[in-house]
Design an enzyme around this catalytic site. Structure first.
Site, PDB file in Angstrom:
ATOM      1  N   CYS A  16       0.816  -1.218   0.000  1.00  0.00           N
ATOM      2  CA  CYS A  16       0.000   0.000   0.000  1.00  0.00           C
ATOM      3  C   CYS A  16       0.851   1.270   0.000  1.00  0.00           C
ATOM      4  CB  CYS A  16      -0.942  -0.006   1.198  1.00  0.00           C
ATOM      5  SG  CYS A  16      -2.248  -1.237   1.031  1.00  0.00           S
ATOM      6  N   LYS A  19       0.672   3.519  -3.175  1.00  0.00           N
ATOM      7  CA  LYS A  19      -0.489   4.362  -3.535  1.00  0.00           C
ATOM      8  C   LYS A  19      -0.034   5.797  -3.776  1.00  0.00           C
ATOM      9  CE  LYS A  19      -4.194   3.867  -0.964  1.00  0.00           C
ATOM     10  NZ  LYS A  19      -5.177   3.466   0.076  1.00  0.00           N
ATOM     11  N   HIS A  47     -14.664   9.237   0.592  1.00  0.00           N
ATOM     12  CA  HIS A  47     -13.380   8.514   0.489  1.00  0.00           C
ATOM     13  C   HIS A  47     -13.366   7.282   1.378  1.00  0.00           C
ATOM     14  CE1 HIS A  47     -10.825  11.413  -1.829  1.00  0.00           C
ATOM     15  NE2 HIS A  47     -12.027  11.930  -1.800  1.00  0.00           N
ATOM     16  N   ASP A  66      -8.417  -3.422  -5.141  1.00  0.00           N
ATOM     17  CA  ASP A  66      -7.092  -3.002  -4.684  1.00  0.00           C
ATOM     18  C   ASP A  66      -6.057  -3.897  -5.333  1.00  0.00           C
ATOM     19  OD1 ASP A  66      -7.675  -1.072  -2.868  1.00  0.00           O
ATOM     20  OD2 ASP A  66      -7.282  -2.265  -1.103  1.00  0.00           O
ATOM     21  N   ASP A  89     -11.304  -4.348   2.614  1.00  0.00           N
ATOM     22  CA  ASP A  89     -12.219  -3.205   2.484  1.00  0.00           C
ATOM     23  C   ASP A  89     -13.688  -3.625   2.654  1.00  0.00           C
ATOM     24  OD1 ASP A  89     -10.455  -1.039   2.207  1.00  0.00           O
ATOM     25  OD2 ASP A  89     -10.105  -1.513   0.102  1.00  0.00           O
ATOM     26  N   GLY A 137     -10.812 -12.935 -13.999  1.00  0.00           N
ATOM     27  CA  GLY A 137      -9.749 -11.978 -13.732  1.00  0.00           C
ATOM     28  C   GLY A 137      -9.257 -11.336 -15.008  1.00  0.00           C
ATOM     29  N   HIS A 138      -8.103 -10.658 -14.896  1.00  0.00           N
ATOM     30  CA  HIS A 138      -7.540  -9.968 -16.050  1.00  0.00           C
ATOM     31  C   HIS A 138      -6.041  -9.851 -15.834  1.00  0.00           C
ATOM     32  CE1 HIS A 138      -7.838  -7.500 -19.600  1.00  0.00           C
ATOM     33  NE2 HIS A 138      -7.128  -6.526 -19.023  1.00  0.00           N
ATOM     34  N   ASP A 225     -10.141   0.371   7.472  1.00  0.00           N
ATOM     35  CA  ASP A 225      -8.927  -0.429   7.669  1.00  0.00           C
ATOM     36  C   ASP A 225      -7.725   0.496   7.467  1.00  0.00           C
ATOM     37  OD1 ASP A 225      -9.310  -0.199   4.922  1.00  0.00           O
ATOM     38  OD2 ASP A 225      -8.607  -2.223   4.473  1.00  0.00           O
TER      39      ASP A 225
END
Ligand code: ATP
Ligand code: MG
Length: 346
Positions: A16, A19, A47, A66, A89, A137-138, A225
């Site tokens: 994270c 970000k 947010h 995420d 989340d 998925g991708h 979180d």
């Protein structure tokens, strides 16, 4: 055949902490069209951790995604941590995940493909533990690798927990120790013990599912979180969304082993300074506050714990339930008051 490829040799900063700064994100999102559908219970206005959409009077769905670059050396463990973080989340909003898609970027000509297989297997193992089915998925060829999930969860519309739900008088409970950003930076520099590194990985792999159940049991309305913006950054976002002030106690913050010493030796990742800058003038610190703990409160967490606002009369019950569930570091780290500042005291 399984290859042992060290993913940390491939990224400058992962998890994270990759970000973009919160202030930059906020300024960009301001320009997106406003949402008006009355069934949208939570959108990007506050947010929050995820969007929430009411399907009918008994069901709302929670939608979140995420993904991030590697935060540890081992591909399987990276998959586990990234999936745990993506599911978090949904838990932070008081919900239960049930469906997901893999989102992946992988440099197929630079890193052995077997590492990609291991990342996906790590993610699948966590999804299974969380009773979540991955239905697709991708994958994009890209460097450095990145992985995460898009997740759908469910919650009763009256039981949605948001970052705007803090009330003056609430005690703030944090469920995991801080310092994952510091440990990962120290691992890269080779200055953290294997035991402390393993402990950080252990906590990043802990699902926030039991924290979500406890929140529903004790009637929590406000939670989030703790991830890339650090405890301070997420507290500031919550305080703003809830229109309240928050006091944090440095002496009560649970910390991972060795992180205090590492920060004392100067191991402070750049994201911590960006998070401190984000909160800026809204932070009123006691001048005698411990600098190292203040910086750990700014440390970008990957797959961090839940920070929940609990009514004072339910605090003991919440703490016992969390500890019984193995969340042994759970502690009251602050309180909510009528106001608009973030105060740090000892
Ligand atoms: N590209 C984007 N478009 C629209 N909204 C965005 C975009 N990026 C972020 N957001 C929104 O900004 C808010 C904050 O995003 P952020 O990723 O920090 O939250 P988060 O998912 O809780 O973070 P974390 O996974 O680290 O807990 C959320 O409401 C999110 O939906
Ligand atoms: Mg979140």
């Amino acid at each position: 055949m399984s290859t042992n490829f060290d993913l940390l040799t491939n990224v400058e900063y992962g998890g994270c902490s990759a970000k973009i700064p919160a202030s930059v994100l906020e300024s960009i999102l301001l320009n997106l069209p406003k949402v008006t559908d009355p069934n949208v219970l939570v959108d990007i206005d506050t947010h929050d951790d995820a969007g929430v959409f009411r399907i009918n009077e008994d069901l709302a769905i929670i939608l979140t995604t995420d993904f991030f670059p590697p935060v540890c050396s081992d591909p399987f463990e990276f998959g586990q941590i990234a999936a745990t973080n993506s599911l978090s989340d949904v838990y932070a909003m008081g919900g239960e995940p049930f469906l997901a898609l893999n989102i992946a970027m992988f440099p197929s000509s630079k890193i052995p493909l077997d590492a990609y297989r291991q990342i996906l297997e790590g993610g699948a193992s966590v999804a299974q533990k969380a009773n979540t089915i991955i239905i697709g998925g991708h994958t994009i060829d890209d460097y450095p690798p990145k992985y995460g999930l898009a997740v759908v969860g469910r919650v009763h519309p009256d039981k949605v927990i948001t970052n705007a739900g803090l009330q003056p008088g609430d005690a703030l409970i944090l469920t995991k120790p801080l310092g994952t950003g510091v440990v990962v930076a120290a691992k890269r520099l080779g200055i953290v013990s294997e035991t402390a590194y393993s402990e950080a990985l252990f906590w990043m792999k802990q699902l926030n599912n039991t924290a979500a159940q406890v929140m529903q049991t004790v009637g929590v309305k406000g939670a989030t979180d703790i991830t890339g913006f650090g405890l301070i950054g997420h507290v500031y976002k919550m305080a703003k969304a809830s229109r309240v002030g928050v006091k944090l106690y440095t002496s009560k913050i649970p910390l991972l082993p060795e992180v205090y010493q590492l920060v004392d030796e100067g191991c402070i990742p750049g994201a911590a300074f960006r998070n401190l800058e984000f909160v800026g003038g809204h932070l009123n610190g006691d001048p005698n506050v411990d600098y190292n703990i203040k910086m750990l409160m700014c440390d970008a967490q990957t797959s961090g714990g839940i920070l929940m606002g609990v009514k004072p009369e339910r605090v003991n019950e919440a703490l016992s339930l969390l500890k019984e569930a193995g969340l042994t570091y759970s502690a009251v780290v602050g309180e909510v008051f009528e106001g608009d500042n973030i105060l740090i005291t000892s």
